[in-house]
Design a protein around this motif. Structure first.
Motif, PDB file in Angstrom:
ATOM      1  N   GLN A  30       0.764  -1.228   0.018  1.00 35.74           N
ATOM      2  CA  GLN A  30       0.132  -0.151   0.103  1.00 35.74           C
ATOM      3  C   GLN A  30       0.841   1.136  -0.031  1.00 35.74           C
ATOM      4  N   TRP A  31       0.758   2.256  -0.958  1.00 34.23           N
ATOM      5  CA  TRP A  31       1.757   3.159  -1.150  1.00 34.23           C
ATOM      6  C   TRP A  31       1.386   4.378  -0.911  1.00 34.23           C
ATOM      7  N   GLY A  32       0.081   4.619  -0.448  1.00 29.95           N
ATOM      8  CA  GLY A  32      -0.474   6.109  -0.177  1.00 29.95           C
ATOM      9  C   GLY A  32       0.330   6.908   0.333  1.00 29.95           C
ATOM     10  N   GLY A  33       0.550   8.180  -0.204  1.00 33.28           N
ATOM     11  CA  GLY A  33       1.566   8.917   0.472  1.00 33.28           C
ATOM     12  C   GLY A  33       2.983   8.738   0.260  1.00 33.28           C
ATOM     13  N   PHE A  72      -2.139   5.029  -9.892  1.00 31.02           N
ATOM     14  CA  PHE A  72      -1.675   6.560  -9.836  1.00 31.02           C
ATOM     15  C   PHE A  72      -2.821   7.691  -9.611  1.00 31.02           C
ATOM     16  N   GLN A  73      -3.972   6.979  -9.285  1.00 29.79           N
ATOM     17  CA  GLN A  73      -5.132   8.065  -9.609  1.00 29.79           C
ATOM     18  C   GLN A  73      -4.968   9.161  -8.690  1.00 29.79           C
ATOM     19  N   ASN A  74      -4.964  10.402  -8.996  1.00 28.14           N
ATOM     20  CA  ASN A  74      -4.638  11.838  -8.698  1.00 28.14           C
ATOM     21  C   ASN A  74      -3.195  11.913  -8.181  1.00 28.14           C
ATOM     22  N   ASN A  78      -2.931  -0.673 -21.876  1.00 30.31           N
ATOM     23  CA  ASN A  78      -3.959  -1.080 -21.138  1.00 30.31           C
ATOM     24  C   ASN A  78      -4.389  -0.160 -19.717  1.00 30.31           C
ATOM     25  N   CYS A  79      -4.220   0.896 -19.890  1.00 32.39           N
ATOM     26  CA  CYS A  79      -4.300   2.054 -18.970  1.00 32.39           C
ATOM     27  C   CYS A  79      -5.385   2.730 -18.891  1.00 32.39           C
ATOM     28  N   ASP A  80      -6.167   2.985 -17.870  1.00 32.26           N
ATOM     29  CA  ASP A  80      -7.145   4.075 -17.847  1.00 32.26           C
ATOM     30  C   ASP A  80      -6.600   5.408 -17.669  1.00 32.26           C
ATOM     31  N   ILE A  81      -6.688   6.371 -18.976  1.00 31.67           N
ATOM     32  CA  ILE A  81      -6.044   7.552 -18.932  1.00 31.67           C
ATOM     33  C   ILE A  81      -7.125   8.518 -18.797  1.00 31.67           C
ATOM     34  N   SER A  82      -8.287   8.256 -18.419  1.00 29.87           N
ATOM     35  CA  SER A  82      -9.344   9.326 -18.039  1.00 29.87           C
ATOM     36  C   SER A  82      -8.749  10.575 -17.257  1.00 29.87           C
ATOM     37  N   GLY A  83      -8.830  11.715 -17.668  1.00 30.93           N
ATOM     38  CA  GLY A  83      -8.381  12.906 -16.970  1.00 30.93           C
ATOM     39  C   GLY A  83      -6.939  12.906 -16.903  1.00 30.93           C
ATOM     40  N   LEU A  84      -5.980  12.126 -17.629  1.00 28.89           N
ATOM     41  CA  LEU A  84      -4.703  12.130 -17.642  1.00 28.89           C
ATOM     42  C   LEU A  84      -4.106  13.376 -18.478  1.00 28.89           C
TER      43      LEU A  84
END
Length: 83
Positions: free
Chosen positions: A7-10, A40-42, A57-63
């Protein structure tokens, strides 16, 4: 090095690279860096060398790269029959 299931939040990674450029034949200098199934969201990637990098195969919405929304850029340049 392999990190699996963390878990790598922060988390903050900096000055990460391939090692000593004066020793290009060293084994760890030959393998590409890979990220798989990561969130990597946000997140923020700054000051990094991403030359010749591939996103598959990555979600780039908002990239956004340097202020340019990549999802919108791709939609703008898709052939009409694919829209």
């Amino acid at each position: 090095m392999s990190i699996d299931g963390a878990q790598w939040g922060g988390a903050h990674f900096q000055y990460i690279g391939y090692g000593n450029q004066s020793q290009p034949d060293v084994e760890h200098n030959k393998e590409s860096v890979r990220f798989s199934n990561c969130n990597f969201q946000n997140g923020l990637i700054t000051g990094c060398n991403l030359s010749n990098a591939n996103l598959e195969n990555c979600d780039i919405s908002g990239l956004v790269i340097n202020g340019i929304n990549i999802e919108n850029l791709i939609k703008q340049y898709q052939p009409i029959e694919q829209k």
